[in-house]
Design an enzyme around this catalytic site. Structure first.
Site, short mmCIF file in Angstrom:
data_model
loop_
_atom_site.label_atom_id
_atom_site.label_comp_id
_atom_site.label_asym_id
_atom_site.label_seq_id
_atom_site.Cartn_x
_atom_site.Cartn_y
_atom_site.Cartn_z
N GLU A 152 9.40 -1.28 5.14
CA GLU A 152 8.04 -0.98 5.59
C GLU A 152 7.11 -2.12 5.17
O GLU A 152 7.21 -2.61 4.05
CB GLU A 152 7.59 0.35 4.96
CG GLU A 152 6.23 0.79 5.38
CD GLU A 152 6.04 0.68 6.89
OE1 GLU A 152 6.77 1.33 7.64
OE2 GLU A 152 5.15 -0.10 7.32
N LEU A 154 3.58 -1.93 5.66
CA LEU A 154 2.18 -1.51 5.66
C LEU A 154 1.46 -1.95 4.39
O LEU A 154 2.06 -2.06 3.32
CB LEU A 154 2.07 0.00 5.83
CG LEU A 154 2.59 0.92 4.73
CD1 LEU A 154 1.63 1.11 3.58
CD2 LEU A 154 2.90 2.28 5.32
N GLU A 156 -1.59 -0.92 1.79
CA GLU A 156 -2.43 0.21 1.42
C GLU A 156 -3.85 -0.10 1.88
O GLU A 156 -4.28 -1.25 1.88
CB GLU A 156 -2.40 0.44 -0.08
CG GLU A 156 -1.12 1.10 -0.52
CD GLU A 156 -1.09 1.37 -2.02
OE1 GLU A 156 -2.15 1.53 -2.63
OE2 GLU A 156 0.02 1.40 -2.57
N GLY A 254 -9.14 -15.43 -6.10
CA GLY A 254 -9.85 -14.34 -6.77
C GLY A 254 -9.36 -14.20 -8.19
O GLY A 254 -9.09 -15.20 -8.87
N GLY A 258 -2.58 -7.75 -7.46
CA GLY A 258 -2.04 -6.63 -8.25
C GLY A 258 -1.46 -5.61 -7.32
O GLY A 258 -1.02 -5.93 -6.21
N CYS A 261 3.04 -3.26 -5.45
CA CYS A 261 4.09 -3.97 -4.70
C CYS A 261 4.31 -5.41 -5.16
O CYS A 261 5.39 -5.75 -5.63
CB CYS A 261 3.77 -3.94 -3.22
SG CYS A 261 3.67 -2.26 -2.58
N LYS A 321 -7.50 -3.18 -4.73
CA LYS A 321 -8.03 -3.90 -3.57
C LYS A 321 -8.95 -2.95 -2.82
O LYS A 321 -9.08 -1.77 -3.22
CB LYS A 321 -6.90 -4.37 -2.67
CG LYS A 321 -6.04 -3.21 -2.18
CD LYS A 321 -4.95 -3.69 -1.29
CE LYS A 321 -5.16 -3.18 0.09
NZ LYS A 321 -4.10 -3.51 1.01
C1 UGA Z 1 1.63 -5.49 0.22
C2 UGA Z 1 1.99 -6.22 1.52
O1 UGA Z 1 0.83 -6.89 2.05
C3 UGA Z 1 2.52 -5.24 2.56
O2 UGA Z 1 2.93 -5.92 3.72
C4 UGA Z 1 3.71 -4.47 1.96
O3 UGA Z 1 4.21 -3.50 2.86
C5 UGA Z 1 3.26 -3.78 0.68
O4 UGA Z 1 2.78 -4.77 -0.25
C6 UGA Z 1 4.45 -3.06 0.09
O5 UGA Z 1 5.42 -3.71 -0.26
O6 UGA Z 1 4.46 -1.82 0.08
P1 UGA Z 1 -0.43 -3.99 -0.63
O7 UGA Z 1 0.18 -4.15 -1.99
O8 UGA Z 1 -0.79 -2.63 -0.14
O9 UGA Z 1 0.56 -4.60 0.50
O10 UGA Z 1 -1.77 -4.85 -0.58
P2 UGA Z 1 -2.18 -6.32 -0.11
O11 UGA Z 1 -3.23 -6.21 0.91
O12 UGA Z 1 -1.01 -7.14 0.21
O13 UGA Z 1 -2.87 -6.88 -1.45
C7 UGA Z 1 -2.11 -7.09 -2.66
C8 UGA Z 1 -2.98 -7.75 -3.71
O14 UGA Z 1 -3.26 -9.10 -3.33
C9 UGA Z 1 -4.34 -7.09 -3.94
O15 UGA Z 1 -4.60 -7.05 -5.33
C10 UGA Z 1 -5.30 -8.00 -3.22
O16 UGA Z 1 -6.60 -7.96 -3.75
C11 UGA Z 1 -4.65 -9.35 -3.47
N1 UGA Z 1 -5.02 -10.39 -2.48
C12 UGA Z 1 -4.69 -10.25 -1.17
C13 UGA Z 1 -5.66 -11.55 -2.91
O17 UGA Z 1 -5.96 -11.72 -4.12
N2 UGA Z 1 -5.95 -12.53 -1.99
C14 UGA Z 1 -5.65 -12.41 -0.68
O18 UGA Z 1 -5.94 -13.34 0.10
C15 UGA Z 1 -4.99 -11.23 -0.26
#
Ligand code: UGA
Length: 433
Positions: A152, A154, A156, A254, A258, A261, A321
């Protein structure tokens, strides 16, 4: 229409089950937490995820979505069984697969006809083989089955959107038999379906998450160079990101990534590589850069405010996030803990994550939870932005300036316009700008 069972009603299982029902499949969601099942049956929703609140009752009312705490009931009433249970990290970084193993055994014990058993949880490569062996061993009725890997992707906070409009669907199989049924499940979503072997499918998941984490660490490393030269990391990311081969997403510097995942999957992938005889130093560096980024941000705060003991800080954001109430491995919580350790007194606000945060950071003398973002900075020495909720950028900045005893803002997510902040007279410290 397919008859589907989803085992596990966490962020992945519950949203997947609901979206499958939304497109017309018959779905039964199973969870061993009877309390959670009772809540779901009564219309309660254990997590915050945009869109979910309307979709669950709609599909329950239409008779396409139901909940049970019995694996046997779920398995016997469906043709395809998805496993979406947690795969938590162990102290050495490897993955605890005991929930997967337990569920595989239970499924095997109650199968009475051919089933397709699909692993949706994030698992190390070669787990599918183990699942197949386990099911074969405990399959009392000796019925046929196929194991499929269907990772998957997706995010969050955007889970419904990502599930309804996936970039791609990955289906790992060992025989052609389950392919048609899997295609029928995903056909309504209109995404390309990649049919491959199970090991490749399992690797795709860890490889994709690690690569995205690598992109973020790359941007965070660039932020260090930008701060040293007066360049702007947002401009650099924009300039890089327009190259289609690179892409702009996941290049936001940033306070580091975290969540439940990326940190876990990186450690797991490093461990998997080690077990396969490869030292994945590239990914170890991704971890090092990520933790250094938080250290640098905390140092920025203490260099500016000098002694943090008894300084009052307003903190915007507790979730890991935007768009989620999830605080697992949240950099915002980590930041609060570090500031509290230095003796700071915190006023904190998050639109959705305060209840879950209270379990980790109980309210008390040193930490106050406020009900509105507009009040978080009242009487504080500085404001700290820890999560990239879009609403935070709409804060009335003139009012904020009046509320703070000194107009100082530490923006760990680069949500404010730097020039605007300086024009308004703030001492404004962001990341890489
Ligand atoms: C992540 C992946 O993006 C999904 O594709 C995957 O399905 C999911 O893990 C999983 O394995 O279940 P998620 O952990 O929900 O999704 O959130 P993200 O949007 O990826 O963000 C992860 C972290 O990275 C957050 O702390 C966010 O603030 C940080 N982030 C994200 C940054 O610091 N900079 C960015 O440009 C993007």
């Amino acid at each position: 229409m397919s008859k589907l069972c989803i085992i596990g009603t966490g962020y992945v299982g519950l949203v997947t089950g609901t979206c499958f029902a939304e497109v017309g499949h018959q779905v039964i969601c199973v969870d061993n937490n009877a309390e959670k099942v009772r809540m779901l049956r009564e219309g309660g929703i254990p997590i915050y995820e945009p869109g979910l609140e309307e979709m669950i009752p709609r599909n329950v009312a239409a008779g396409r979505l139901s909940f049970t705490d019995s694996i046997a009931e779920g398995v016997q009433g469906s043709d395809i069984v998805f496993i979406a249970v947690p795969t938590p990290p162990q102290p050495d970084g490897s993955v605890d697969l005991s929930f997967i193993e337990g569920v595989a055994r239970e499924i095997a014990g109650c199968m009475t006809a051919y089933k397709i058993i699909v692993d949706k949880s994030t698992v190390p490569v070669k787990t599918g083989e183990k699942v197949a062996e386990t099911i074969k061993r405990y399959n009392r009725s000796k019925v046929d089955f196929d194991v499929v890997s269907n990772p998957e992707f997706l995010r969050e906070g955007f889970a419904v959107e990502d599930l309804m409009h996936p970039d791609r669907v990955v289906v790992g199989v060992t025989s052609p038999r389950p392919v048609k049924a899997m295609q029928e499940v995903y056909e309504p979503f209109g995404a390309p379906i990649i049919v491959t072997d199970i090991n490749s499918a399992e690797l795709i998941k860890h490889a994709a998450n690690s690569f995205l984490a690598l992109k973020i660490s790359y941007a965070n490393a660039l932020s260090v160079l930008c701060e040293a030269t007066g360049a702007n990391v947002v401009e650099v990311a924009n300039g890089m990101g327009l190259d289609k081969r690179i892409g702009r997403q996941f290049l936001n510097a940033g306070i580091g990534f975290g969540g439940s995942c990326f940190p876990k999957d990186l450690s797991a992938f490093i461990k998997i590589a080690e077990q396969l005889g490869f030292d994945f130093r590239l990914l170890k560096e991704v971890q090092t850069i990520n933790s250094a980024q938080m250290d640098r941000f905390v140092r920025k705060i203490s260099d500016t405010l000098w002694v943090l003991k008894d300084k009052r800080l307003g903190v915007l954001g507790l979730a890991f996030k935007q768009n989620t109430d999830d605080v697992r491995m949240s950099p915002a919580i980590d930041l609060c803990q570090r500031l509290l350790k230095e003796g700071a007194v915190l006023r904190v606000y998050d639109p959705k994550a305060m209840d879950k945060a209270k379990a980790i950071l109980p309210p008390g003398d040193r930490i106050t939870y406020v009900d509105a973002m507009e009040d978080v900075a009242e009487g504080c020495d500085a404001l700290v932005v820890a999560t990239e909720w879009p609403d935070f950028a709409k804060l009335d900045l003139e009012r904020l300036r009046e509320q703070l005893s000194h107009p100082i803002v530490f923006d760990g997510r680069n949500i404010f316009d730097k020039q605007e902040m300086e024009r308004l007279g703030f001492l404004y410290k962001s990341v890489g700008r």
